[in-house]
Design a protein around this motif. Structure first.
Motif, mmCIF file in Angstrom:
data_model
loop_
_atom_site.group_PDB
_atom_site.id
_atom_site.type_symbol
_atom_site.label_atom_id
_atom_site.label_comp_id
_atom_site.label_asym_id
_atom_site.label_seq_id
_atom_site.Cartn_x
_atom_site.Cartn_y
_atom_site.Cartn_z
ATOM 1 N N ASP A 1 25.953 -17.688 21.164
ATOM 2 C CA ASP A 1 25.552 -18.046 21.880
ATOM 3 C C ASP A 1 25.692 -19.539 21.679
ATOM 4 O O ASP A 1 25.271 -21.329 21.734
ATOM 5 N N GLY A 2 26.108 -20.081 20.257
ATOM 6 C CA GLY A 2 26.119 -21.481 19.138
ATOM 7 C C GLY A 2 25.082 -21.688 18.528
ATOM 8 O O GLY A 2 24.603 -22.632 17.726
ATOM 9 N N SER A 3 23.787 -20.813 18.957
ATOM 10 C CA SER A 3 22.515 -21.118 18.383
ATOM 11 C C SER A 3 22.245 -19.804 16.773
ATOM 12 O O SER A 3 23.158 -19.725 15.914
ATOM 13 N N GLU A 4 21.754 -21.041 15.971
ATOM 14 C CA GLU A 4 21.623 -21.029 14.706
ATOM 15 C C GLU A 4 20.583 -19.940 14.700
ATOM 16 O O GLU A 4 19.262 -20.391 14.676
ATOM 17 N N ARG A 5 20.393 -19.073 13.054
ATOM 18 C CA ARG A 5 19.364 -18.355 13.339
ATOM 19 C C ARG A 5 19.084 -18.348 11.652
ATOM 20 O O ARG A 5 20.563 -17.894 10.934
ATOM 21 N N GLU B 1 27.439 -9.853 18.290
ATOM 22 C CA GLU B 1 28.017 -10.640 17.093
ATOM 23 C C GLU B 1 27.979 -11.925 16.279
ATOM 24 O O GLU B 1 27.231 -13.133 17.177
ATOM 25 N N LEU B 2 27.478 -11.721 15.456
ATOM 26 C CA LEU B 2 27.138 -12.939 14.537
ATOM 27 C C LEU B 2 28.064 -13.336 13.233
ATOM 28 O O LEU B 2 28.529 -11.980 12.562
ATOM 29 N N GLU B 3 28.138 -14.894 13.089
ATOM 30 C CA GLU B 3 29.037 -14.914 12.164
ATOM 31 C C GLU B 3 28.022 -15.957 10.948
ATOM 32 O O GLU B 3 27.249 -16.090 11.396
ATOM 33 N N ILE B 4 28.515 -15.306 9.746
ATOM 34 C CA ILE B 4 27.852 -15.570 9.048
ATOM 35 C C ILE B 4 28.476 -17.275 7.845
ATOM 36 O O ILE B 4 29.489 -17.872 7.570
ATOM 37 N N GLY C 1 14.280 -22.040 -1.459
ATOM 38 C CA GLY C 1 15.139 -22.260 -0.313
ATOM 39 C C GLY C 1 13.783 -23.209 0.327
ATOM 40 O O GLY C 1 12.768 -22.595 0.498
ATOM 41 N N PRO C 2 14.183 -23.319 1.990
ATOM 42 C CA PRO C 2 13.517 -24.064 2.941
ATOM 43 C C PRO C 2 12.982 -22.899 4.013
ATOM 44 O O PRO C 2 13.289 -21.496 3.762
ATOM 45 N N GLU C 3 11.504 -23.260 4.485
ATOM 46 C CA GLU C 3 10.656 -21.961 5.319
ATOM 47 C C GLU C 3 12.393 -21.597 6.224
ATOM 48 O O GLU C 3 12.522 -22.374 6.852
ATOM 49 N N VAL C 4 12.281 -20.189 5.877
ATOM 50 C CA VAL C 4 13.178 -19.755 7.673
ATOM 51 C C VAL C 4 12.429 -19.497 8.277
ATOM 52 O O VAL C 4 11.323 -19.390 8.344
ATOM 53 N N ALA C 5 13.087 -19.481 9.791
ATOM 54 C CA ALA C 5 12.262 -19.261 10.601
ATOM 55 C C ALA C 5 12.594 -18.825 12.207
ATOM 56 O O ALA C 5 14.110 -19.441 12.941
#
Length: 169
Positions: A104-108, A154-157, A165-169
């Motif tokens: 859907d274009g969102s990033e994680r 499906e996920l694109e790297i 690195g930055p805090e991830v969530a």
């Protein structure tokens, strides 16, 4: 109080069973190793405080602290420190923070860390997690199929980074 009313030996004074130790290699990031050491110091301080109590009839808190210390000492003894600087920059490996684009274009963002460091709410996953197993070895631009209970996603790297690195969530 008479000593006759003090229960010194019984099931509530027996050592607690040890916490289970993972059968997987105990890879740790530098921050994960520091966190294990800090947790051990806290558990040791807690035990000393418990032993210094006036009233020590309830031994369960001391037994729990001793059990925690045994667990943390075992995890530190088996720790395998992974230097992020030695990891391949062009592929996902232990210690990587990975930026993924969903359909859907969102990033994680996910970071692959040791078992004692994992925190799903922060996006920190173990190398044994299904997503991590799918990501390891993949590179920027690769599209991976992540099998989830609700179906395959499906996920694109988009990016791979190493270090705190930055805090991830």
């Amino acid at each position: 109080m008479s000593r006759a009313f003090v229960k010194e030996d019984g099931p509530d004074n027996a050592p607690l069973p040890d916490l289970p130790i993972s059968p997987h290699p105990n890879f740790v990031t530098p921050s994960g190793l520091a966190a294990l050491r800090a947790r051990l110091a806290e558990a040791q301080a807690r035990l000393m405080a418990l032993r210094g109590r006036q009233e020590r009839l309830d031994k369960l808190p001391e037994a729990a602290a001793e059990r925690d210390i045994r667990y943390l000492e075992a995890r530190l003894k088996s720790a395998i420190l992974v230097d992020p600087a030695a990891q391949p920059r062009n592929e996902v490996a232990f210690g990587a923070t990975v930026t993924l684009a969903e359909s859907d274009g969102s990033e994680r963002h996910f970071r692959i860390v040791g078992e004692d460091e994992a925190d799903g709410a922060r996006g920190w996953i173990t190398p044994q997690a299904p997503l991590a197993r799918t990501l390891i070895g993949a590179g920027v631009g690769d599209v991976i199929a992540w099998k989830r209970p609700g179906g395959v996603t499906e996920l694109e790297i988009l990016a791979i980074a190493y270090g705190p690195g930055p805090e991830v969530a």
